[in-house]
Design a protein around this motif. Structure first.
Motif, PDB file in Angstrom:
ATOM      1  N   MET A 283      18.234  45.717  93.410  1.00 26.16           N
ATOM      2  CA  MET A 283      17.954  44.326  93.762  1.00 26.16           C
ATOM      3  C   MET A 283      16.612  43.894  93.173  1.00 26.16           C
ATOM      4  SD  MET A 283      17.203  42.619  97.485  1.00 26.16           S
ATOM      5  CE  MET A 283      15.807  43.722  97.658  1.00 26.16           C
ATOM      6  N   ASN A 284      15.593  44.725  93.322  1.00 22.38           N
ATOM      7  CA  ASN A 284      14.268  44.389  92.805  1.00 22.38           C
ATOM      8  C   ASN A 284      14.280  44.247  91.286  1.00 22.38           C
ATOM      9  OD1 ASN A 284      13.105  44.335  95.374  1.00 22.38           O
ATOM     10  ND2 ASN A 284      12.567  46.502  95.292  1.00 22.38           N
ATOM     11  N   ALA A 285      14.964  45.164  90.599  1.00 22.82           N
ATOM     12  CA  ALA A 285      15.022  45.116  89.140  1.00 22.82           C
ATOM     13  C   ALA A 285      15.804  43.896  88.656  1.00 22.82           C
ATOM     14  CB  ALA A 285      15.651  46.398  88.600  1.00 22.82           C
ATOM     15  N   ALA A 286      16.949  43.626  89.286  1.00 16.67           N
ATOM     16  CA  ALA A 286      17.760  42.478  88.883  1.00 16.67           C
ATOM     17  C   ALA A 286      17.023  41.172  89.164  1.00 16.67           C
ATOM     18  CB  ALA A 286      19.100  42.507  89.602  1.00 16.67           C
ATOM     19  N   ALA A 287      16.387  41.077  90.307  1.00 22.90           N
ATOM     20  CA  ALA A 287      15.640  39.865  90.648  1.00 22.90           C
ATOM     21  C   ALA A 287      14.497  39.642  89.658  1.00 22.90           C
ATOM     22  CB  ALA A 287      15.107  39.951  92.072  1.00 22.90           C
TER      23      ALA A 287
ATOM     24  N   ALA B 111      14.369  40.795  86.516  1.00 25.51           N
ATOM     25  CA  ALA B 111      14.940  40.494  85.206  1.00 25.51           C
ATOM     26  C   ALA B 111      15.421  39.053  85.115  1.00 25.51           C
ATOM     27  CB  ALA B 111      16.095  41.450  84.901  1.00 25.51           C
ATOM     28  N   LEU B 112      15.900  38.519  86.225  1.00 25.97           N
ATOM     29  CA  LEU B 112      16.430  37.153  86.248  1.00 25.97           C
ATOM     30  C   LEU B 112      15.409  36.136  86.735  1.00 25.97           C
ATOM     31  CD1 LEU B 112      19.915  37.977  87.781  1.00 25.97           C
ATOM     32  CD2 LEU B 112      19.419  37.407  85.397  1.00 25.97           C
TER      33      LEU B 112
END
Length: 60
Positions: free
Chosen positions: A10-14, A16-17
């Protein structure tokens, strides 16, 4: 997927986006990521016979 792995995803995707995740939404997002991982595992565990192919259209 462990809770720590889901949180890291979740932290990485948030990041990245550039998508902010409100603190009150974090537990729900983590739960949904873990659920999605369990559903994906069910699909991945199914093996197709050599003569079987995925249907191009789903018909119940």
């Amino acid at each position: 997927m462990t809770e720590d792995q889901a949180e890291a995803l979740m932290n990485a995707a948030a990041a990245a986006l550039a998508l902010p995740v409100a603190p009150e939404s974090r537990p729900g997002v983590i739960a949904n990521l873990r659920l999605a991982a369990r559903m994906a595992a069910l699909v991945e565990d199914k093996t197709l016979d050599v003569h079987q192919e995925p249907a191009p259209v789903f018909r119940p």
